[in-house]
Motif scaffolding. Structure first.
Motif, PDB file in Angstrom:
ATOM      1  N   GLY A  96       0.701  -1.262   0.023  1.00 42.35           N
ATOM      2  CA  GLY A  96      -0.135  -0.134   0.071  1.00 42.35           C
ATOM      3  C   GLY A  96       0.919   1.369  -0.023  1.00 42.35           C
ATOM      4  O   GLY A  96       0.430   2.359  -0.832  1.00 42.35           O
ATOM      5  N   HIS A 104       2.367   1.765  -3.229  1.00 42.08           N
ATOM      6  CA  HIS A 104       1.347   2.071  -4.218  1.00 42.08           C
ATOM      7  C   HIS A 104       1.065   3.630  -4.016  1.00 42.08           C
ATOM      8  O   HIS A 104       0.771   4.573  -5.095  1.00 42.08           O
ATOM      9  CB  HIS A 104       0.125   1.429  -4.360  1.00 42.08           C
ATOM     10  CG  HIS A 104       0.274   0.209  -4.831  1.00 42.08           C
ATOM     11  ND1 HIS A 104      -0.627  -1.019  -4.843  1.00 42.08           N
ATOM     12  CD2 HIS A 104       1.314  -0.621  -5.277  1.00 42.08           C
ATOM     13  CE1 HIS A 104      -0.203  -1.968  -5.296  1.00 42.08           C
ATOM     14  NE2 HIS A 104       1.018  -1.840  -5.525  1.00 42.08           N
ATOM     15  N   GLU A 105       1.067   4.365  -2.919  1.00 37.37           N
ATOM     16  CA  GLU A 105       0.768   5.587  -2.638  1.00 37.37           C
ATOM     17  C   GLU A 105       1.932   6.607  -2.731  1.00 37.37           C
ATOM     18  O   GLU A 105       1.755   7.859  -2.478  1.00 37.37           O
ATOM     19  CB  GLU A 105       0.136   5.607  -1.219  1.00 37.37           C
ATOM     20  CG  GLU A 105      -1.092   5.129  -1.017  1.00 37.37           C
ATOM     21  CD  GLU A 105      -1.439   4.809   0.341  1.00 37.37           C
ATOM     22  OE1 GLU A 105      -0.883   5.294   1.276  1.00 37.37           O
ATOM     23  OE2 GLU A 105      -2.275   3.723   0.755  1.00 37.37           O
ATOM     24  N   LYS A 143       4.690   6.534  -0.636  1.00 37.91           N
ATOM     25  CA  LYS A 143       5.046   6.562   0.524  1.00 37.91           C
ATOM     26  C   LYS A 143       6.282   5.960   0.902  1.00 37.91           C
ATOM     27  O   LYS A 143       6.918   6.280   1.663  1.00 37.91           O
ATOM     28  CB  LYS A 143       4.025   6.497   1.585  1.00 37.91           C
ATOM     29  CG  LYS A 143       2.767   7.709   1.538  1.00 37.91           C
ATOM     30  CD  LYS A 143       1.823   7.277   2.528  1.00 37.91           C
ATOM     31  CE  LYS A 143       0.953   8.255   2.530  1.00 37.91           C
ATOM     32  NZ  LYS A 143      -0.551   7.856   3.145  1.00 37.91           N
ATOM     33  N   VAL A 189      -0.050  -0.560  -9.640  1.00 40.21           N
ATOM     34  CA  VAL A 189      -1.257  -0.402  -9.148  1.00 40.21           C
ATOM     35  C   VAL A 189      -2.168  -0.799 -10.000  1.00 40.21           C
ATOM     36  O   VAL A 189      -3.584  -1.612  -9.512  1.00 40.21           O
ATOM     37  CB  VAL A 189      -1.541   1.138  -9.093  1.00 40.21           C
ATOM     38  CG1 VAL A 189      -2.960   1.447  -8.403  1.00 40.21           C
ATOM     39  CG2 VAL A 189      -0.505   1.595  -7.874  1.00 40.21           C
TER      40      VAL A 189
END
Ligand SMILES: [Fe+2]
Ligand SMILES: [Fe+2]
Lengths: 113, 255, 318
Positions: free
Chosen positions: C102, C105-106, C108, C290
């Motif tokens: 996650g 994908h973001e 971060k 993604v």
């Protein structure tokens, strides 16, 4: 160093949430591989799978690509029970040298013993 | 380079089955790095390697028995659409994991008994390749059946999707059991397999898995074929164009 | 035992393990900073392996022979495996792969910038194996000695698998270097484009590297960026010469005194720009990932639903 991404000036590394973020995917399984007949299954890592049958196939596809195994075990990671407090559990055994053959001095003439 | 074709009947027969595997391998390869989970990417990598591997062996052998001055790779890279003789099923595009699994499943259920039967070929090399491929195919069928059941009996969405994929691909299944003059010649000489005899085995394994997957066997009886004589759908050409481009842009080079 | 004695005992034991060159294992007490650094480094390493599949996957379909195709598939598949091993090692510290993916994908959490460069010709399959995997191997061999046990074990396993990656790359380059003028030109062009990015893989100079000292003290890192880079340069320059290719660096000289090759200055502006997301393909690489993840959701949901149904069935003992 390669694959380590340096923090760019002014950037802050993201704080890990532990249990937060992301979707909740397949459970985690620990994988054990028997490298060849006559050897124990040995822990090699883990994987994610929805169920046992899939986990077995994933273990085969992920952990034996170079013929590293003749058999695999998978165990749900949450079923593993681990020991704690190594000091009281294991250190006491370090002080019993008489359990080891090298503790005893036997004259050579005695032969194989 | 002039037209690349095989003259020898056995070579032509071997190339057919090599074509099935190279085309399917190429289709599977399109999916690498696109799987629903990391573990499945690894699984698809293994499937792809098996199909490409068996194709490579078959092409190399076909080139050898044909006695012309061609390599196995020449047969892969310098034959055009009309000269490819793969089944139509394997060249179909997949838009997602549903089509991919449905196609693998329908084909695996055919290829396993095919390789098992071909393992008894009079030709030692062919028998050897088939024996190894049969082991691979057994695992392939296990893998695709496993997914058929999970997608069929998973969520309403997955059920609808996998049923639609099976329905869509069903019309390409009879072709696997058609035989022509070359097949008959190969069967008579003890070299090849009469695929029409595999239909029963195929149907029973397909039915069993469809049932466990709570899926219905398509009722639509329309069937299409032509792959063995180079009458393809429009999907093969673009795939070959991509696959062959490098060799054709600089022919005769070592890579 | 109150919290502060527990901390002191933990710290003392941790320090002793590090000093004795032994491994820290998942359930051991460890300083917060150590845990965070190891998680971050392993996660980024894992992300890099997985994102690293893309530039080479781009050429699988166009590989010139079936053998080269199979080799490339096996290699790309290995990278997925490396991702698996490294996520698996990261998960021993109580963070889930889903969370890490996650974050990737973001945007971060990052992955190695090397994979933001495009693979533009078949020769790039050679250059990537030879230079990119080659650089990774130099690093990973040293990382086998890292202090976090699961990371170290993953590295041992990965190093065993990596050895063919660099070789298959060099073998592609050799075939091109012995080929037609056009093939030779492809080979040189790929070297020109991948040389500097490969050197950048080792990170900023030690003097610019904020965390090096701490990571070295914790024995997470065992050699500095500049040390590793030099090892790579020294092994790779003669390999380029063997191919008859020219290293794209007019300042490259062999220092007789030290026995090392010295290079010109790295373009650090490009380095930081790529890390900050302005590399050629930063957006495409993540979009690809993604998209695959989103398109696979219905499959993961189906498998989860099926597993739940099976558990509900009373007659299933498994
Ligand atoms: Fe790797
Ligand atoms: Fe690699």
């Amino acid at each position: 160093m390669s694959y380590e991404v340096p923090v760019a000036p002014g950037d802050k590394p993201h704080e890990i949430q532990f249990g937060g973020g992301g979707e909740h995917g397949f459970p985690l399984w620990e994988v054990f591989v028997r490298a060849k007949r006559g050897l124990n299954h040995t822990h090699v890592g883990s994987l994610h799978a929805p169920d046992a049958e899939t986990a077995i196939q994933n273990a085969r596809d992920g952990y034996t690509r170079r013929a590293e195994g003749v058999s695999v075990w998978v165990v749900p990671s949450i079923e593993i029970v681990a020991s704690d407090d190594a000091e009281s559990m294991f250190e006491p055994f370090e002080h019993k040298p008489y359990r080891h053959p090298t503790f005893y001095e036997i004259p050579e003439e005695v032969g194989q013993l | 380079m002039t037209a690349v074709t095989t003259q020898n009947a056995l070579a032509t027969y071997v190339v057919r089955h090599a074509d099935d595997n190279v085309v399917l391998g190429q289709r599977l390869a399109e999916y690498i790095s696109r799987a629903p989970e990391l573990e499945e990417d690894l699984a698809i990598g293994n499937l792809t390697l098996d199909h490409i591997g068996v194709a490579d062996h078959l092409f190399t052998y076909a080139a050898k028995i044909d006695g012309c001055d061609l390599s196995g790779d020449d047969l892969v890279m310098f034959r055009s659409e009309r000269d490819y003789t793969n089944l139509l099923l394997v060249e179909q595009r997949h838009d997602g994991f549903d089509d991919l699994i449905a196609r693998q499943f329908l084909f695996d259920a055919y290829q396993l008994p095919f390789w098992e039967a071909l393992s008894a070929s009079n030709d030692e090399t062919i028998a050897g390749i088939a024996q190894r491929a049969a082991k691979e195919a057994r695992y392939h069928l296990r893998h695709s059946s496993m997914w058929m059941v999970r997608l069929g009996d998973g969520t309403p969405e997955s059920h609808t999707r996998i049923q639609a994929s099976i329905d869509r691909l069903w019309r390409f299944t009879s072709e696997m059991f058609e035989t022509d003059a070359l097949d008959r010649e190969m069967v008579e000489s003890g070299l090849g397999v009469d695929t029409s005899t595999l239909r029963e085995t195929w149907e029973s394994s397909v039915d069993a898995v469809l049932e466990e997957a709570t899926l219905t066997r398509p009722q639509d009886s329309f069937q299409t074929s032509g792959g063995r004589s180079g009458m393809h759908t429009e999907y093969l050409g673009p795939m070959l164009a991509e696959m062959q481009w490098l060799q054709r842009s600089q022919p005769g080079m070592s890579w | 035992m109150d919290a502060s004695t527990e901390f002191e005992n933990g710290q003392a034991k941790f320090d002793a393990i590090i000093a004795a060159d032994e491994k820290i294992e998942p359930r051991d007490w460890m300083p917060d900073g150590y845990r965070k650094t190891v998680i971050r480094q392993m996660a980024q390493h894992a992300h890099s392996e997985v994102i690293g599949m893309q530039p080479e996957a781009n050429w699988i379909l166009r590989a010139p022979t079936l053998l080269r195709k199979a080799i490339l598939i096996a290699k790309v598949q290995d990278e997925a495996g490396h991702g698996l091993y490294l996520y698996s090692a990261t998960e021993t510290l109580g963070v889930s792969r889903d969370e890490l993916v996650g974050l990737l994908h973001e945007g971060k959490q990052k992955y190695s910038s090397i994979f933001n460069y495009p693979a533009l010709s078949w020769a790039d399959m050679g250059a990537i194996g030879w230079l990119v995997d080659g650089a990774a191997i130099v690093n990973q061999i040293v990382l086998q000695g890292t202090s976090y046990g699961p990371y170290s074990r993953a590295m041992v396993k990965i190093c065993k698998e990596e050895s063919f990656h660099a070789r298959q790359g060099y073998s592609i380059m050799m075939a091109l270097a012995e080929g037609s003028d056009e093939q030779k030109a492809m080979c040189q062009d790929a070297l020109n484009r991948w040389w500097w990015p490969a050197l950048m893989m080792f990170g900023p100079h030690d003097s610019e590297s904020a965390h090096t000292a701490e990571s070295m003290a914790w024995k997470i890192k065992r050699k500095t960026n500049d040390e590793l880079r030099q090892m790579f340069i020294d092994q790779t320059v003669p390999q380029a010469h063997y191919l008859g290719m020219t290293i794209p660096d007019p300042d490259l000289v062999f220092d007789e005194e030290t026995g090392h090759w010295t290079i010109g200055e790295i373009d650090w502006d490009e380095f930081w720009a790529t890390i900050k997301g302005d590399g050629r393909l930063n957006r495409e690489r993540i979009t690809h990932k993604v998209k695959a993840w989103d398109e696979g959701r219905w499959v993961r949901d189906a498998a989860t639903a099926y597993a739940a149904k099976q558990k509900m069935k009373p007659d299933k003992s498994a």
